[in-house]
Design a protein around this motif. Sequence first.
Motif, mmCIF file in Angstrom:
data_model
loop_
_atom_site.group_PDB
_atom_site.id
_atom_site.type_symbol
_atom_site.label_atom_id
_atom_site.label_comp_id
_atom_site.label_asym_id
_atom_site.label_seq_id
_atom_site.Cartn_x
_atom_site.Cartn_y
_atom_site.Cartn_z
ATOM 1 N N ARG A 1 0.587 -1.480 -0.194
ATOM 2 C CA ARG A 1 -0.053 0.021 0.125
ATOM 3 C C ARG A 1 0.814 1.062 0.034
ATOM 4 O O ARG A 1 1.740 1.343 0.686
ATOM 5 C CB ARG A 1 -0.825 -0.103 1.246
ATOM 6 N N ASP B 1 0.744 5.785 -1.336
ATOM 7 C CA ASP B 1 0.187 6.929 -2.018
ATOM 8 C C ASP B 1 0.729 7.181 -3.371
ATOM 9 O O ASP B 1 1.780 7.865 -3.341
ATOM 10 C CB ASP B 1 0.123 8.287 -1.190
ATOM 11 N N ASP C 1 -0.571 8.219 -6.332
ATOM 12 C CA ASP C 1 -0.818 9.295 -7.349
ATOM 13 C C ASP C 1 -0.642 10.488 -6.564
ATOM 14 O O ASP C 1 -1.139 11.724 -7.004
ATOM 15 C CB ASP C 1 -2.339 9.369 -7.668
ATOM 16 N N ASP D 1 -4.005 5.018 -0.574
ATOM 17 C CA ASP D 1 -5.132 3.895 -1.024
ATOM 18 C C ASP D 1 -4.515 3.388 -2.250
ATOM 19 O O ASP D 1 -5.553 3.001 -2.917
ATOM 20 C CB ASP D 1 -6.233 4.852 -0.955
ATOM 21 N N ASP D 2 -3.390 3.630 -2.738
ATOM 22 C CA ASP D 2 -3.118 2.907 -3.937
ATOM 23 C C ASP D 2 -2.219 1.759 -3.539
ATOM 24 O O ASP D 2 -1.821 1.628 -2.376
ATOM 25 C CB ASP D 2 -2.402 3.996 -4.949
ATOM 26 N N LEU E 1 -4.439 1.792 -8.724
ATOM 27 C CA LEU E 1 -4.448 3.077 -8.133
ATOM 28 C C LEU E 1 -6.113 3.302 -8.098
ATOM 29 O O LEU E 1 -6.933 2.851 -8.660
ATOM 30 C CB LEU E 1 -4.098 4.134 -9.323
ATOM 31 N N ASP E 2 -6.464 3.954 -6.750
ATOM 32 C CA ASP E 2 -7.869 4.490 -6.608
ATOM 33 C C ASP E 2 -7.650 5.899 -7.056
ATOM 34 O O ASP E 2 -7.500 6.681 -6.356
ATOM 35 C CB ASP E 2 -8.060 4.349 -4.891
ATOM 36 N N LEU E 3 -8.210 6.138 -8.222
ATOM 37 C CA LEU E 3 -8.143 7.462 -8.624
ATOM 38 C C LEU E 3 -9.229 8.350 -8.331
ATOM 39 O O LEU E 3 -9.134 9.644 -8.451
ATOM 40 C CB LEU E 3 -7.834 7.532 -10.101
ATOM 41 N N LEU F 1 -9.855 -0.038 -5.604
ATOM 42 C CA LEU F 1 -8.947 0.167 -6.699
ATOM 43 C C LEU F 1 -9.443 0.245 -8.038
ATOM 44 O O LEU F 1 -10.175 -0.665 -8.508
ATOM 45 C CB LEU F 1 -7.875 -0.742 -6.564
ATOM 46 N N TYR G 1 -5.354 0.216 -13.237
ATOM 47 C CA TYR G 1 -4.128 -0.716 -13.303
ATOM 48 C C TYR G 1 -3.267 -0.404 -14.410
ATOM 49 O O TYR G 1 -3.715 -0.063 -15.601
ATOM 50 C CB TYR G 1 -4.734 -2.062 -13.333
#
Length: 98
Positions: free
Chosen positions: A44, A46, A48, A54-55, A71-73, A79, A82
Amino acid sequence: MSASVELDMTDIDYVFGTGDGTAHTWSAPADLDLSGTGVPDAVRLDFDGSGHPDDALWDSDGDGLADVAALDLDGDGVLDHYFTDPSGLGTWDEQIWP
Ligand SMILES: [Ca+2]
Ligand SMILES: [Ca+2]
Ligand SMILES: [Ca+2]
């Protein structure tokens, strides 16, 4: 948590680059199970720069080197994007899903 959990902790290496040829390899203990095998296989972080870790960087084939960036954009905790890093330079610029 039993003591055996610690034995499952595997360090995963991952590469970050700026795209100008400079790449740095980092290493962190896997703390996320993305493949659903019950064994942590992702780190885990960050990715972004949203301020939330959360990425994730995922070692999908278990060789100890992360090969998928998840990534959780949109920040909903799931997520949703990818990427892979075909160049190996840590630029993670090939989107594989969606
Ligand atoms: Ca983030
Ligand atoms: Ca791998
Ligand atoms: Ca999301």
